[in-house]
Scaffold this motif. Structure first.
Motif, mmCIF file in Angstrom:
data_model
loop_
_atom_site.group_PDB
_atom_site.id
_atom_site.type_symbol
_atom_site.label_atom_id
_atom_site.label_comp_id
_atom_site.label_asym_id
_atom_site.label_seq_id
_atom_site.Cartn_x
_atom_site.Cartn_y
_atom_site.Cartn_z
ATOM 1 N N MET A 127 0.811 -1.209 0.000
ATOM 2 C CA MET A 127 0.000 0.000 0.000
ATOM 3 C C MET A 127 0.850 1.268 0.000
ATOM 4 O O MET A 127 0.415 2.305 -0.510
ATOM 5 C CB MET A 127 -0.932 0.002 1.215
ATOM 6 N N VAL A 128 2.055 1.212 0.554
ATOM 7 C CA VAL A 128 2.960 2.364 0.467
ATOM 8 C C VAL A 128 3.420 2.557 -0.981
ATOM 9 O O VAL A 128 3.481 3.670 -1.498
ATOM 10 C CB VAL A 128 4.162 2.184 1.410
ATOM 11 N N ALA A 129 3.751 1.451 -1.640
ATOM 12 C CA ALA A 129 4.191 1.537 -3.028
ATOM 13 C C ALA A 129 3.057 1.943 -3.961
ATOM 14 O O ALA A 129 3.277 2.638 -4.962
ATOM 15 C CB ALA A 129 4.767 0.195 -3.469
ATOM 16 N N CYS A 130 1.826 1.514 -3.625
ATOM 17 C CA CYS A 130 0.664 1.851 -4.459
ATOM 18 C C CYS A 130 -0.501 2.211 -3.533
ATOM 19 O O CYS A 130 -1.259 1.336 -3.109
ATOM 20 C CB CYS A 130 0.285 0.670 -5.357
ATOM 21 N N PRO A 131 -0.628 3.494 -3.179
ATOM 22 C CA PRO A 131 -1.683 3.901 -2.236
ATOM 23 C C PRO A 131 -3.103 3.659 -2.735
ATOM 24 O O PRO A 131 -4.032 3.622 -1.925
ATOM 25 C CB PRO A 131 -1.422 5.404 -2.041
ATOM 26 N N SER A 132 -3.293 3.514 -4.033
ATOM 27 C CA SER A 132 -4.630 3.270 -4.573
ATOM 28 C C SER A 132 -5.023 1.813 -4.297
ATOM 29 O O SER A 132 -4.568 0.887 -4.974
ATOM 30 C CB SER A 132 -4.659 3.558 -6.072
ATOM 31 N N ARG A 133 -5.863 1.603 -3.295
ATOM 32 C CA ARG A 133 -6.202 0.247 -2.877
ATOM 33 C C ARG A 133 -7.004 -0.499 -3.929
ATOM 34 O O ARG A 133 -6.832 -1.701 -4.129
ATOM 35 C CB ARG A 133 -6.966 0.299 -1.563
ATOM 36 N N GLY A 134 -7.893 0.207 -4.588
ATOM 37 C CA GLY A 134 -8.665 -0.432 -5.648
ATOM 38 C C GLY A 134 -7.781 -0.913 -6.778
ATOM 39 O O GLY A 134 -8.027 -1.981 -7.364
ATOM 40 N N ARG A 135 -6.744 -0.153 -7.084
ATOM 41 C CA ARG A 135 -5.816 -0.558 -8.142
ATOM 42 C C ARG A 135 -5.064 -1.826 -7.745
ATOM 43 O O ARG A 135 -4.826 -2.698 -8.580
ATOM 44 C CB ARG A 135 -4.820 0.566 -8.424
ATOM 45 N N VAL A 136 -4.678 -1.932 -6.482
ATOM 46 C CA VAL A 136 -3.977 -3.123 -6.002
ATOM 47 C C VAL A 136 -4.872 -4.355 -6.132
ATOM 48 O O VAL A 136 -4.444 -5.403 -6.629
ATOM 49 C CB VAL A 136 -3.529 -2.934 -4.538
ATOM 50 N N LEU A 137 -6.123 -4.238 -5.689
ATOM 51 C CA LEU A 137 -7.049 -5.368 -5.768
ATOM 52 C C LEU A 137 -7.326 -5.754 -7.218
ATOM 53 O O LEU A 137 -7.382 -6.943 -7.554
ATOM 54 C CB LEU A 137 -8.361 -5.017 -5.054
ATOM 55 N N ALA A 138 -7.479 -4.757 -8.082
ATOM 56 C CA ALA A 138 -7.722 -5.044 -9.500
ATOM 57 C C ALA A 138 -6.519 -5.734 -10.134
ATOM 58 O O ALA A 138 -6.676 -6.678 -10.922
ATOM 59 C CB ALA A 138 -8.043 -3.745 -10.240
ATOM 60 N N ALA A 139 -5.308 -5.287 -9.793
ATOM 61 C CA ALA A 139 -4.103 -5.901 -10.353
ATOM 62 C C ALA A 139 -3.967 -7.353 -9.899
ATOM 63 O O ALA A 139 -3.624 -8.238 -10.691
ATOM 64 C CB ALA A 139 -2.872 -5.096 -9.937
ATOM 65 N N LYS A 140 -4.224 -7.611 -8.617
ATOM 66 C CA LYS A 140 -4.172 -8.981 -8.117
ATOM 67 C C LYS A 140 -5.188 -9.855 -8.845
ATOM 68 O O LYS A 140 -4.892 -11.004 -9.207
ATOM 69 C CB LYS A 140 -4.456 -8.997 -6.609
ATOM 70 N N ALA A 141 -6.394 -9.328 -9.050
ATOM 71 C CA ALA A 141 -7.450 -10.097 -9.713
ATOM 72 C C ALA A 141 -7.078 -10.415 -11.160
ATOM 73 O O ALA A 141 -7.267 -11.549 -11.624
ATOM 74 C CB ALA A 141 -8.767 -9.321 -9.652
ATOM 75 N N ILE A 142 -6.540 -9.441 -11.871
ATOM 76 C CA ILE A 142 -6.186 -9.647 -13.285
ATOM 77 C C ILE A 142 -5.075 -10.682 -13.424
ATOM 78 O O ILE A 142 -5.149 -11.602 -14.245
ATOM 79 C CB ILE A 142 -5.778 -8.316 -13.930
ATOM 80 N N VAL A 143 -4.031 -10.542 -12.606
ATOM 81 C CA VAL A 143 -2.892 -11.461 -12.704
ATOM 82 C C VAL A 143 -3.315 -12.872 -12.316
ATOM 83 O O VAL A 143 -3.017 -13.848 -13.022
ATOM 84 C CB VAL A 143 -1.731 -10.972 -11.814
ATOM 85 N N PHE A 144 -4.035 -13.001 -11.202
ATOM 86 C CA PHE A 144 -4.429 -14.335 -10.752
ATOM 87 C C PHE A 144 -5.377 -14.994 -11.754
ATOM 88 O O PHE A 144 -5.221 -16.176 -12.079
ATOM 89 C CB PHE A 144 -5.097 -14.264 -9.382
ATOM 90 N N PHE A 145 -6.382 -14.262 -12.220
ATOM 91 C CA PHE A 145 -7.344 -14.847 -13.153
ATOM 92 C C PHE A 145 -6.638 -15.326 -14.419
ATOM 93 O O PHE A 145 -6.947 -16.407 -14.932
ATOM 94 C CB PHE A 145 -8.425 -13.830 -13.507
ATOM 95 N N SER A 146 -5.701 -14.543 -14.930
ATOM 96 C CA SER A 146 -4.981 -14.931 -16.149
ATOM 97 C C SER A 146 -4.189 -16.211 -15.928
ATOM 98 O O SER A 146 -4.223 -17.129 -16.763
ATOM 99 C CB SER A 146 -4.050 -13.797 -16.582
#
Length: 290
Positions: A127-146
């Motif tokens: 969260m320090v590296a990427c304060p946008s929490r929604g962006r972090v969750l979206a990135a995790k979802a995209i990578v994992f789903f792929s």
């Protein structure tokens, strides 16, 4: 009688003026500063998921279960059945058993993708590296789903090709059956893993989230098996129809019941449930403390 004191002279008010010193040039960082976006978060999550040892172990066990059990089931049926008994049988359906057990691995990996960071405290660094929490969750979802979709598709396709070659007396699957038995079921299992990721983000505890997801997969079918009362027949039927094992079998046109989801219905159900859970996880993520 007091002696009058002489009045002290008062100093004239002084007006302070800032000295006009030399103007210094603005500091320019030698490192180029770029505006971050979702692509950077995806690259970060991809580095995480491929560098963690548990990912390789979990996906390795998944591939072993799907391919090993799928090929074993096909070989067992081929060696103990004649061409007459296999007539009209869909050879793709024997991959169901391996995918059902292998889905536990995808569930575990999905939960660990989010919940493990809360357990280790690594989420603070994220969260320090990427304060946008929604962006972090979206990135995790995209990578994992792929990752989950590609690994499942490759494994299911290998099993399907091998079983079709082994079961010579079975019918030739149609294009629709090939699509549902490979791409469709891969989407479904990847969505099941994505739902596990979201539950891990909500619960923030690996063991608790895994227990919830395994209960979601197995509990409805097990409960329905022990409902013997006639007054509970409607509930028993609904649990059978909408249990995850039954929805997986729908992709091979082998439903446990004559009613309930059919065709591509299980995929739309999984998509709707996952989308609702994702919205809830995003709302909680914005309100909670890290």
């Amino acid at each position: 009688m007091s002696t009058p004191q002489p009045q002290m002279p008062q100093a004239a008010p002084t007006t302070w003026q800032a000295s006009s010193g030399p103007s210094y040039p603005t500091y320019t960082s030698p490192i180029p500063v770029l505006r971050t976006h979702l692509g950077h978060a995806i690259a970060s999550e991809w580095t995480k998921i491929r560098s963690v040892r548990s990912t390789m172990w979990t996906l390795g066990v998944f591939v072993l279960l799907v391919i090993g059990i799928g090929l074993a089931a096909g070989a067992l049926v081929a060696s103990n059945s004649g061409e007459e008994s296999l007539a009209g049988e869909n050879p793709l359906s024997f991959g169901f058993f391996g995918l059902l057990l292998g889905s536990m691995c995808i569930i575990t990996l999905g939960v660990m993708t989010t919940a493990s960071e809360y357990g280790t405290g690594m989420i603070r660094t994220t969260m320090v590296a990427c304060p946008s929490r929604g962006r972090v969750l979206a990135a995790k979802a995209i990578v994992f789903f792929s990752v989950a979709f590609v690994v499942t598709l490759v494994s299911a396709l290998l099993v399907a090709l091998a079983d079709v070659a082994m079961l010579e007396g079975a019918k030739e699957p149609s294009a629709q059956e090939w699509l549902k038995g490979t791409v469709g079921i891969s989407f479904y299992i990847a969505l099941l893993g994505l739902l596990s990721l979201v539950v891990g983000s909500i619960i923030r505890h690996s063991a608790g989230a895994i227990t919830i997801m395994i209960g979601l997969v197995l509990a409805p079918l097990v409960i329905a098996l022990f409902m013997f009362s006639a007054s509970l027949e409607d509930l028993r039927q609904a649990l059978f129809e909408y249990s995850i094992p039954n929805q997986l079998s729908v992709f091979y046109s082998n439903s446990l019941t004559e009613t309930g989801p059919s065709g591509w219905d299980p995929l739309w159900i999984a998509l709707g449930v996952t989308a609702a859970a994702f919205a809830g996880a995003f709302a909680l993520l914005e309100k909670r403390d890290v």
